[in-house]
Motif scaffolding. Structure first.
Motif, mmCIF file in Angstrom:
data_model
loop_
_atom_site.group_PDB
_atom_site.id
_atom_site.type_symbol
_atom_site.label_atom_id
_atom_site.label_comp_id
_atom_site.label_asym_id
_atom_site.label_seq_id
_atom_site.Cartn_x
_atom_site.Cartn_y
_atom_site.Cartn_z
ATOM 1 N N GLY B 127 0.817 -1.214 0.000
ATOM 2 C CA GLY B 127 0.000 0.000 0.000
ATOM 3 C C GLY B 127 0.847 1.259 0.000
ATOM 4 O O GLY B 127 0.607 2.194 -0.770
ATOM 5 N N SER B 128 1.885 1.285 0.834
ATOM 6 C CA SER B 128 2.687 2.520 0.866
ATOM 7 C C SER B 128 3.536 2.627 -0.401
ATOM 8 O O SER B 128 3.747 3.717 -0.928
ATOM 9 C CB SER B 128 3.529 2.607 2.143
ATOM 10 N N SER B 129 3.944 1.480 -0.913
ATOM 11 C CA SER B 129 4.677 1.469 -2.170
ATOM 12 C C SER B 129 3.822 2.015 -3.316
ATOM 13 O O SER B 129 4.295 2.754 -4.181
ATOM 14 C CB SER B 129 5.083 0.024 -2.453
ATOM 15 N N MET B 130 2.551 1.664 -3.271
ATOM 16 C CA MET B 130 1.618 2.132 -4.313
ATOM 17 C C MET B 130 1.504 3.661 -4.279
ATOM 18 O O MET B 130 1.523 4.323 -5.326
ATOM 19 C CB MET B 130 0.253 1.492 -4.076
ATOM 20 N N ILE B 131 1.432 4.194 -3.067
ATOM 21 C CA ILE B 131 1.303 5.654 -2.958
ATOM 22 C C ILE B 131 2.579 6.341 -3.452
ATOM 23 O O ILE B 131 2.531 7.319 -4.194
ATOM 24 C CB ILE B 131 0.985 6.043 -1.493
ATOM 25 N N ILE B 132 3.727 5.780 -3.075
ATOM 26 C CA ILE B 132 4.996 6.352 -3.511
ATOM 27 C C ILE B 132 5.111 6.304 -5.040
ATOM 28 O O ILE B 132 5.529 7.270 -5.679
ATOM 29 C CB ILE B 132 6.192 5.561 -2.914
ATOM 30 N N ALA B 133 4.723 5.159 -5.617
ATOM 31 C CA ALA B 133 4.810 5.022 -7.077
ATOM 32 C C ALA B 133 3.938 6.071 -7.760
ATOM 33 O O ALA B 133 4.357 6.700 -8.733
ATOM 34 C CB ALA B 133 4.395 3.616 -7.492
ATOM 35 N N SER B 134 2.731 6.284 -7.227
ATOM 36 C CA SER B 134 1.847 7.290 -7.822
ATOM 37 C C SER B 134 2.439 8.682 -7.698
ATOM 38 O O SER B 134 2.378 9.477 -8.633
ATOM 39 C CB SER B 134 0.469 7.268 -7.152
ATOM 40 N N LEU B 135 3.014 8.983 -6.531
ATOM 41 C CA LEU B 135 3.636 10.293 -6.340
ATOM 42 C C LEU B 135 4.779 10.489 -7.335
ATOM 43 O O LEU B 135 4.918 11.545 -7.947
ATOM 44 C CB LEU B 135 4.190 10.429 -4.918
ATOM 45 N N LEU B 136 5.589 9.452 -7.479
ATOM 46 C CA LEU B 136 6.736 9.541 -8.399
ATOM 47 C C LEU B 136 6.270 9.790 -9.830
ATOM 48 O O LEU B 136 6.768 10.690 -10.510
ATOM 49 C CB LEU B 136 7.570 8.253 -8.329
ATOM 50 N N SER B 176 8.962 12.380 -4.256
ATOM 51 C CA SER B 176 8.048 11.291 -3.908
ATOM 52 C C SER B 176 8.341 10.742 -2.512
ATOM 53 O O SER B 176 7.490 10.146 -1.882
ATOM 54 C CB SER B 176 8.134 10.168 -4.943
ATOM 55 N N MET B 177 9.555 10.942 -2.018
ATOM 56 C CA MET B 177 9.920 10.382 -0.707
ATOM 57 C C MET B 177 9.622 11.326 0.448
ATOM 58 O O MET B 177 9.530 10.893 1.603
ATOM 59 C CB MET B 177 11.405 10.041 -0.699
ATOM 60 N N ILE B 178 9.500 12.609 0.135
ATOM 61 C CA ILE B 178 9.353 13.591 1.223
ATOM 62 C C ILE B 178 8.132 13.325 2.119
ATOM 63 O O ILE B 178 8.266 13.357 3.345
ATOM 64 C CB ILE B 178 9.363 15.030 0.638
ATOM 65 N N THR B 227 11.116 1.868 -3.882
ATOM 66 C CA THR B 227 10.081 1.987 -4.914
ATOM 67 C C THR B 227 10.459 3.061 -5.924
ATOM 68 O O THR B 227 10.449 2.830 -7.130
ATOM 69 C CB THR B 227 8.727 2.380 -4.276
ATOM 70 N N SER B 228 10.810 4.236 -5.399
ATOM 71 C CA SER B 228 11.135 5.343 -6.290
ATOM 72 C C SER B 228 12.329 5.021 -7.168
ATOM 73 O O SER B 228 12.322 5.301 -8.364
ATOM 74 C CB SER B 228 11.472 6.582 -5.465
#
Lengths: 254, 251
Positions: B127-136, B176-178, B227-228
């Motif tokens: 789930g958190s990986s998914m959010i990071i990927a979307s942000l990136l 994306s990591m911030i 992820t990023s």
């Protein structure tokens, strides 16, 4: 003159070159059937109404765009046969807006050297060559004026020691005196380094001053190509006469 | 808690629906759909988890994890960024994250290799990986559109695609990591994380709950970075064609 010699004497050769843009299901020809030679060491000025395909033609020469029809040869070799990184070092392109990469003037100046891992002896000398003070090197490139950016952009291309320089309306966004200075700098570079220059400009006076040859593009076609003097004084085509009288705008009436 | 007491919580939803219709927000239909969906999805998952935990079979655990990855990937890809062939790149990234995290968590004996641990931890990590990927992807998309000229300058000087997008990719990875880093900094001060709250309500020792939560915080920081970086390096070659031209379509 042998054929070999003849080959190398032509810096850029267009052979029925064409380019189309696909917009959804619509195909639009932006350049068609462009045939012409740019002799090595010459300055060819490229004029024409906006939207006539001048910038596209430059992008075909360094393969920033791929020709969809015909061929574009740089020093005898078709652009797609070149190693693309070598081709772009060889045929430098300077953009209308002189985009700077984030960082200092020095970073921008060193960009090509960094990309190709070559050492630049003296950034100070180079920046002075293009008419800027060496005190400008540590400044942020974004803060420069339009004319200063164009100087840095020119200096940036010089690092690659390209033999062909393509200029896309470099002076069109500048005020007249800055434009004149950039023009003089380009002429100096041409004299010092014997570069072949393909120079897109919408300033007809400039095209007349600096060109050995002048080409007119309109609506994606090469209408006329001639020695600059005869282009302006004895145009052969009706369309050229109308263009020189300011009657062609934005590709209408064609 | 009985189903009757649970249904009393629907009073809150009724209140929201009244407000929405009173203020003419036009969200009533969506709210009803959201209530029905969340109830059905969670109740179903509750029964599924009961089944998977009691069967204690690695097969069902793997099926659950694969499903999570598939749903997460689908959720990312459906946003239609201008990146070509995004699907497999996202799936590879999520699998890599899941594999690395589980190897680490189970290998170092931080969590026991049981479905009861693997499934919730995988869920949180994916789930958190998914959010990071979307942000990136969102950031990269915007940066490429606004910094096209910069990319073309580098290409025109004979730079490679990698050199041309290096700075932009770096900025997008950073951006994306911030949020993950910031939320790790304020965790527990502003809001108590869901998992920890759940454990405490279920009667666990708060300190024990905190330990588990810390595992999540640490692994989500690591997965954010991974992820990023993985997705970024898989995605950039697809932005260019064989002639090293930027072939990016804007949506």
């Amino acid at each position: 003159m042998s054929i070999e010699k003849l080959k190398t004497d032509i810096a850029i050769q267009f052979k029925q070159a064409g380019k189309c843009y696909v917009n959804g299901s619509e195909k639009q020809m932006v350049l068609q059937n462009i045939t012409g030679d740019v002799p090595a060491g010459a300055v060819v000025t490229l004029v024409g109404p906006s939207g006539s395909g001048k910038s596209t033609l430059l992008s075909l020469c360094n393969l920033l765009l791929t020709p969809d029809e015909g061929e574009v040869r740089i020093e005898g070799k078709e652009v797609r046969e070149w190693d693309v990184n070598k081709l772009r070092q060889h045929a430098a392109l300077a953009f209308q807006t002189a985009p700077m990469i984030p960082g200092t003037v020095h970073d921008n100046l060193m960009l090509a050297a960094r990309l190709h891992d070559i050492s630049l002896q003296s950034p100070e000398e180079l920046i002075q060559y293009v008419g800027l003070s060496k005190n400008i090197l540590p400044r942020s490139a974004e803060e420069l004026s339009g004319g200063q950016k164009q100087r840095v952009a020119l200096a940036r291309t010089l690092v690659n020691q390209s033999s062909i320089l393509m200029l896309d309306e470099m002076t069109s966004a500048l005020d007249p005196s800055a434009a004149k200075e950039i023009e003089e700098l380009i002429i100096k570079i041409h004299k010092d380094e014997q570069k072949t220059i393909l120079w897109v400009t919408h300033d007809l006076e400039q095209a007349r001053r600096v060109g050995d040859y002048t080409w007119l593009l309109a609506n994606g076609r090469l209408i006329e190509k001639a020695e600059t003097h005869s282009f302006f004084h004895y145009p052969e085509k009706e369309l050229t006469r109308r263009f020189l009288q300011g009657e062609l705008a934005g590709g209408k009436d064609l | 808690m009985s189903l009757f007491t649970l249904s009393l919580a629907l009073v809150f939803v009724g209140l929201a629906i009244l407000l929405s219709s009173g203020l003419k927000l036009g969200l009533e239909k969506d709210m009803v759909i959201a209530v029905v969906r969340s109830a059905v999805q969670l109740l179903v998952i509750g029964y599924v988890l009961t089944f998977v935990f009691s069967s204690n079979s690695p097969f069902f655990t793997i099926v659950m994890v694969v499903l999570m990855i598939a749903v997460a990937a689908q959720n990312i890809v459906k946003r239609k960024y201008g990146f070509p062939k995004l699907g497999w790149r996202v799936v590879v990234t999520l699998f890599a994250i899941e594999a690395v995290s589980m190897l680490f968590l189970i290998g170092l004996n931080i969590i026991p290799p049981a479905p009861r641990y693997i499934i919730p931890f995988s869920g949180m990590i994916i789930g958190s990986s998914m959010i990071i990927a979307s942000l990136l992807l969102n950031r990269l998309n915007a940066e490429i559109i606004s910094r096209k000229a910069e990319i073309n300058v580098v290409l025109s000087l004979g730079g490679t695609p990698k050199q041309a997008v290096h700075m932009i990719l770096k900025d997008a990875v950073r951006a994306s990591m911030i949020p993950s880093i910031d939320s790790a900094k304020t965790i527990g001060l502003v809001q108590l994380p869901g998992m920890m709250t759940g454990q405490i309500i279920a009667g666990a020792d708060p300190v024990q709950a905190v330990r588990f939560q810390l595992i999540i915080v640490f692994s989500s920081l690591a997965t954010a970075a991974l992820t990023s970086i993985i997705l970024g390096s898989l995605i950039y070659p697809a932005l260019f064609n064989k002639h090293q031209q930027l072939s990016f379509k804007e949506y």
